[in-house]
Design a protein around this motif. Sequence first.
Motif, PDB file in Angstrom:
ATOM      1  N   MET A   1      37.995  43.476  47.686  1.00 45.17           N
ATOM      2  CA  MET A   1      38.156  42.353  46.781  1.00 45.17           C
ATOM      3  C   MET A   1      38.030  42.814  45.331  1.00 45.17           C
TER       4      MET A   1
ATOM      5  N   GLU B   1      36.062  37.259  38.475  1.00 42.77           N
ATOM      6  CA  GLU B   1      36.529  35.981  38.973  1.00 42.77           C
ATOM      7  C   GLU B   1      38.039  35.882  38.816  1.00 42.77           C
ATOM      8  N   ALA B   2      38.639  35.119  39.726  1.00 44.85           N
ATOM      9  CA  ALA B   2      40.095  34.969  39.674  1.00 44.85           C
ATOM     10  C   ALA B   2      40.522  34.092  38.507  1.00 44.85           C
TER      11      ALA B   2
ATOM     12  N   PRO C   1      36.809  40.698  32.893  1.00 40.51           N
ATOM     13  CA  PRO C   1      37.197  40.994  34.278  1.00 40.51           C
ATOM     14  C   PRO C   1      38.639  40.590  34.546  1.00 40.51           C
ATOM     15  N   PRO C   2      39.279  41.240  35.531  1.00 37.61           N
ATOM     16  CA  PRO C   2      40.674  40.909  35.816  1.00 37.61           C
ATOM     17  C   PRO C   2      40.809  39.517  36.401  1.00 37.61           C
ATOM     18  N   ARG C   3      41.765  38.755  35.885  1.00 40.19           N
ATOM     19  CA  ARG C   3      42.032  37.411  36.393  1.00 40.19           C
ATOM     20  C   ARG C   3      43.205  37.469  37.356  1.00 40.19           C
ATOM     21  N   TYR C   4      43.315  36.404  38.143  1.00 38.32           N
ATOM     22  CA  TYR C   4      44.464  36.326  39.045  1.00 38.32           C
ATOM     23  C   TYR C   4      45.721  36.054  38.231  1.00 38.32           C
TER      24      TYR C   4
ATOM     25  N   HIS D   1      41.036  38.354  45.481  1.00 49.59           N
ATOM     26  CA  HIS D   1      39.693  37.864  45.141  1.00 49.59           C
ATOM     27  C   HIS D   1      39.063  37.169  46.347  1.00 49.59           C
TER      28      HIS D   1
END
Lengths: 142, 108
Positions: free
Chosen positions: A1, A5-6, B66-69, B77
Amino acid sequence: MAVGEAFSHDQTDRLERARAAAEQQTGIAFAVRIGAIDGEPDLVAEQILANQVPNPRVEAVLLLVSPGDRLVHVATTAGAKRRVSDQIAGLAVLTMTSSFTVGDLVGGIVNGLRQLADAAGAPSGAHTRPGARSAAIEPSAR
Amino acid sequence: MLAVTGLTVATLPLLSTAALADDIGDSYSPDPLSALQAWAIYGGVVVGAFLLAIVLTLLSSRSSGPPRYRPGRPWSHDEIWVGDPPAVAEGERPHVALPGTGGASGRW
């Protein structure tokens, strides 16, 4: 994963506000799950709903969104089905997929929640029993 | 206004020093650049600008958190719940089905 955060804080906040507004507008418990779906979406949704509500008469709607599979599923309990029919759920799915197609994942979910809430309408007296809802799906005081 | 005047007064003599030089050359006697120098100047500026842009892009992407979608990419994720996830009490077996459910599915 992946690490992190997404969604950004603003996006998460937007989703939570849309969900809370839909819940407040209708009295139906809304929940959204975004992530990979392991198995048949309708069976997964049914299993999740079964663990969310104490009995099928409780009004609850679950949105499953799997961006990796490009799949969205709206599931309603038997109680909520009277107000959110399969046709309404299908229209909401269409609204969401329209936004998802152009890359607007958060906007699509927000629009879908709004559409479901508008279609369900305000709660009637028989459906406004907050105590009847499961403690697990009560809107949190965030 | 005062700042503009000050800057003008300060920079005009500086810029006009070339005009005051004894020999500024002419079009018939240029100081020729070698091919290597010409490539180094005109090519180097372009390559340098690209390298600078790449370095700045890498630095900004590293410092943007941080990397986002990103839509269209595979989902890598953990699952995200908006609203509370189902809670199964400890020791209790999870339910597997709820009769009478409805809904609809779609793909994009």
